[in-house]
Enzyme design. Structure first.
Site, PDB file in Angstrom:
ATOM      1  CE  LYS A 122      -3.723   4.953  -1.080  1.00 52.72           C
ATOM      2  NZ  LYS A 122      -4.773   5.325  -2.068  1.00 52.72           N
ATOM      3  CE1 TYR A 156      -4.022   1.984   0.936  1.00 49.67           C
ATOM      4  CE2 TYR A 156      -2.626   2.980   2.613  1.00 49.67           C
ATOM      5  CZ  TYR A 156      -3.794   2.969   1.888  1.00 49.67           C
ATOM      6  OH  TYR A 156      -4.727   3.947   2.104  1.00 49.67           O
TER       7      TYR A 156
HETATM    8  P1  NAD Z   1     -13.538   2.207   1.441  1.00 47.43           P
HETATM    9  O1  NAD Z   1     -13.191   0.762   1.452  1.00 47.43           O
HETATM   10  O2  NAD Z   1     -14.686   2.661   2.260  1.00 47.43           O
HETATM   11  O3  NAD Z   1     -13.767   2.697  -0.044  1.00 47.43           O
HETATM   12  C1  NAD Z   1     -13.026   2.254  -1.131  1.00 47.43           C
HETATM   13  C2  NAD Z   1     -13.967   1.975  -2.264  1.00 47.43           C
HETATM   14  O4  NAD Z   1     -13.202   1.597  -3.429  1.00 47.43           O
HETATM   15  C3  NAD Z   1     -14.915   0.819  -1.961  1.00 47.43           C
HETATM   16  O5  NAD Z   1     -16.248   1.227  -2.153  1.00 47.43           O
HETATM   17  C4  NAD Z   1     -14.510  -0.249  -2.974  1.00 47.43           C
HETATM   18  O6  NAD Z   1     -15.595  -1.053  -3.423  1.00 47.43           O
HETATM   19  C5  NAD Z   1     -13.917   0.576  -4.085  1.00 47.43           C
HETATM   20  N1  NAD Z   1     -12.993  -0.203  -4.923  1.00 47.43           N
HETATM   21  C6  NAD Z   1     -12.041  -1.059  -4.497  1.00 47.43           C
HETATM   22  N2  NAD Z   1     -11.406  -1.602  -5.540  1.00 47.43           N
HETATM   23  C7  NAD Z   1     -11.958  -1.086  -6.650  1.00 47.43           C
HETATM   24  C8  NAD Z   1     -11.715  -1.259  -8.038  1.00 47.43           C
HETATM   25  N3  NAD Z   1     -10.774  -2.096  -8.469  1.00 47.43           N
HETATM   26  N4  NAD Z   1     -12.457  -0.557  -8.913  1.00 47.43           N
HETATM   27  C9  NAD Z   1     -13.437   0.293  -8.471  1.00 47.43           C
HETATM   28  N5  NAD Z   1     -13.727   0.483  -7.172  1.00 47.43           N
HETATM   29  C10 NAD Z   1     -12.981  -0.191  -6.267  1.00 47.43           C
HETATM   30  O7  NAD Z   1     -12.212   2.989   1.889  1.00 47.43           O
HETATM   31  P2  NAD Z   1     -11.899   4.548   2.114  1.00 47.43           P
HETATM   32  O8  NAD Z   1     -11.255   4.631   3.426  1.00 47.43           O
HETATM   33  O9  NAD Z   1     -13.049   5.408   1.792  1.00 47.43           O
HETATM   34  O10 NAD Z   1     -10.738   4.747   1.041  1.00 47.43           O
HETATM   35  C11 NAD Z   1     -10.818   5.625  -0.052  1.00 47.43           C
HETATM   36  C12 NAD Z   1      -9.402   5.966  -0.507  1.00 47.43           C
HETATM   37  O11 NAD Z   1      -8.748   6.706   0.534  1.00 47.43           O
HETATM   38  C13 NAD Z   1      -8.527   4.749  -0.772  1.00 47.43           C
HETATM   39  O12 NAD Z   1      -7.702   5.010  -1.880  1.00 47.43           O
HETATM   40  C14 NAD Z   1      -7.698   4.640   0.486  1.00 47.43           C
HETATM   41  O13 NAD Z   1      -6.505   3.962   0.260  1.00 47.43           O
HETATM   42  C15 NAD Z   1      -7.497   6.100   0.806  1.00 47.43           C
HETATM   43  N6  NAD Z   1      -7.114   6.356   2.186  1.00 47.43           N
HETATM   44  C16 NAD Z   1      -8.008   6.211   3.187  1.00 47.43           C
HETATM   45  C17 NAD Z   1      -7.612   6.497   4.483  1.00 47.43           C
HETATM   46  C18 NAD Z   1      -8.564   6.424   5.618  1.00 47.43           C
HETATM   47  O14 NAD Z   1      -8.173   6.816   6.745  1.00 47.43           O
HETATM   48  N7  NAD Z   1      -9.782   5.947   5.417  1.00 47.43           N
HETATM   49  C19 NAD Z   1      -6.293   6.902   4.762  1.00 47.43           C
HETATM   50  C20 NAD Z   1      -5.403   7.038   3.709  1.00 47.43           C
HETATM   51  C21 NAD Z   1      -5.831   6.779   2.425  1.00 47.43           C
END
Ligand code: NAD
Length: 306
Positions: free
Chosen positions: A169, A165
């Site tokens: 990133k 990851y």
């Molecule tokens: P989440 O799991 O709630 O949402 C991610 C969404 O992406 C899901 O709905 C999933 O179905 C969709 N997805 C996964 N693979 C896919 C694909 N191949 N094609 C299309 N859709 C796909 O997670 P989140 O926390 O809302 O994460 C959103 C973004 O933010 C991600 O890139 C995550 O890495 C990043 N992020 C989140 C956090 C956090 O604290 N939540 C921190 C750093 C980065």
């Protein structure tokens, strides 16, 4: 001055849950036509269903907005191309792309299968590359575009159990850096978000007493700003719990070692000075570093560069 997206088309990937859903709803509230993309899989990327994206579309429509659901897997270029084609057929343009879709396959590097490493790179890094590639010509031709990558503190700073990851990133930051340079001529601005939010991705990683502070809605304003007409370019905004910060990569002034002292022992001896952050600066293109080094070496050697 209020930020609006009337007559603009916005694609948000992974928009059925968490951060993506919050972004999609806010773009729609501000007048955008939104492509709500989501594969609908589980947290590790397995499975899939279009239902979750459709429910976000129906929330948007009920609030009087316009949206379309799309079930493309961002890791599959042909599916992404079809998504963009459908958006163009229906609405004629794509103004904003928010690369948000993501999965987790956490394990220590010792235990991680290469397949888990590749899969995470495929979704986060290649997913963003695929979606960007599919909209790039349209944005160039219309001489307008806003692209937001979703990076992470895990990539920027590191996090135990997330080598895959983290690599993906930080890869997105490199992708942004050069894309921003190439997009400048076409008024395409490219930025990155490093979010912290309570979502299904983090619910078991964050202590329960802080989850209430970390609503995705507290992060979305940073994305709306980076997607707006007045957006900066090549910036990283960290956002969470209502706090917004700029992440900056800087370089120390450096130390020149003359030819007679140019060996590992002298690097070791000078390490404290090499690492000293006094006078460090932000460089905004690779070539800036070359110039800085050449100027420093030339000055130390008493050589003119021109
Ligand atoms: P989440 O799991 O709630 O949402 C991610 C969404 O992406 C899901 O709905 C999933 O179905 C969709 N997805 C996964 N693979 C896919 C694909 N191949 N094609 C299309 N859709 C796909 O997670 P989140 O926390 O809302 O994460 C959103 C973004 O933010 C991600 O890139 C995550 O890495 C990043 N992020 C989140 C956090 C956090 O604290 N939540 C921190 C750093 C980065």
């Amino acid at each position: 001055m209020s930020i609006r997206f009337d007559d603009q088309v916005v694609i948000v990937t992974g928009a059925a849950n968490g951060l993506g859903k919050s972004h999609a709803l806010e773009f729609a509230r501000r007048g955008a036509r939104v492509v709500v993309n989501d594969l609908g899989g589980s947290r590790d990327g397995s499975g899939g269903s279009g239902e979750a994206a459709e429910s976000v579309v129906s929330d948007i429509e009920q609030a009087g907005g316009e949206a379309m659901a799309n079930g493309a897997n961002v890791a599959d270029y042909a599916q992404v191309e079809t998504m963009v084609k459908e958006a163009l057929e229906r609405w004629g343009r794509v103004d904003v792309l928010v690369n948000n879709a993501g999965i987790l396959r956490d394990k220590t590097f010792a235990k991680m299968e290469l397949d888990d490493f590749k899969r995470v790179l495929d979704v986060h890094l290649m997913g963003a590359v695929n979606c960007t590639k599919a909209v790039w010509e349209t944005m160039r031709a219309q001489e307008y575009g806003r692209i937001v990558m979703t990076s992470s503190s895990s990539g920027i700073y590191g996090n135990f159990g997330q080598t895959n990851y983290s690599a993906a990133k930080m890869g997105l930051i490199g992708f942004m850096n050069t894309l921003a340079i190439e997009g400048q001529k076409y008024a395409i601005k490219v930025n990155s978000l490093a979010p912290i939010a309570a979502t299904r991705m983090t619910e078991d990683l964050l202590p329960p007493n802080v989850l209430g502070l970390l609503q995705p809605e507290a992060v979305t304003p940073a994305v709306i700003f980076m997607a707006s007409e007045g957006a900066p370019t090549r910036q990283i905004i960290a956002a969470g719990a209502g706090v917004f910060a700029r992440v900056v990569v800087q370089e120390t002034p450096g130390v020149f070692l003359p030819p007679e002292n140019r060996d590992a022992e002298h690097v070791a001896a000078a390490w404290e000075q090499i690492a000293n952050t006094d006078g460090q600066s932000e460089l905004t293109a690779g070539g800036d570093q070359t110039m800085k080094f050449l100027q420093k070496a030339a000055a130390e050697l008493g050589i003119r560069l021109d």
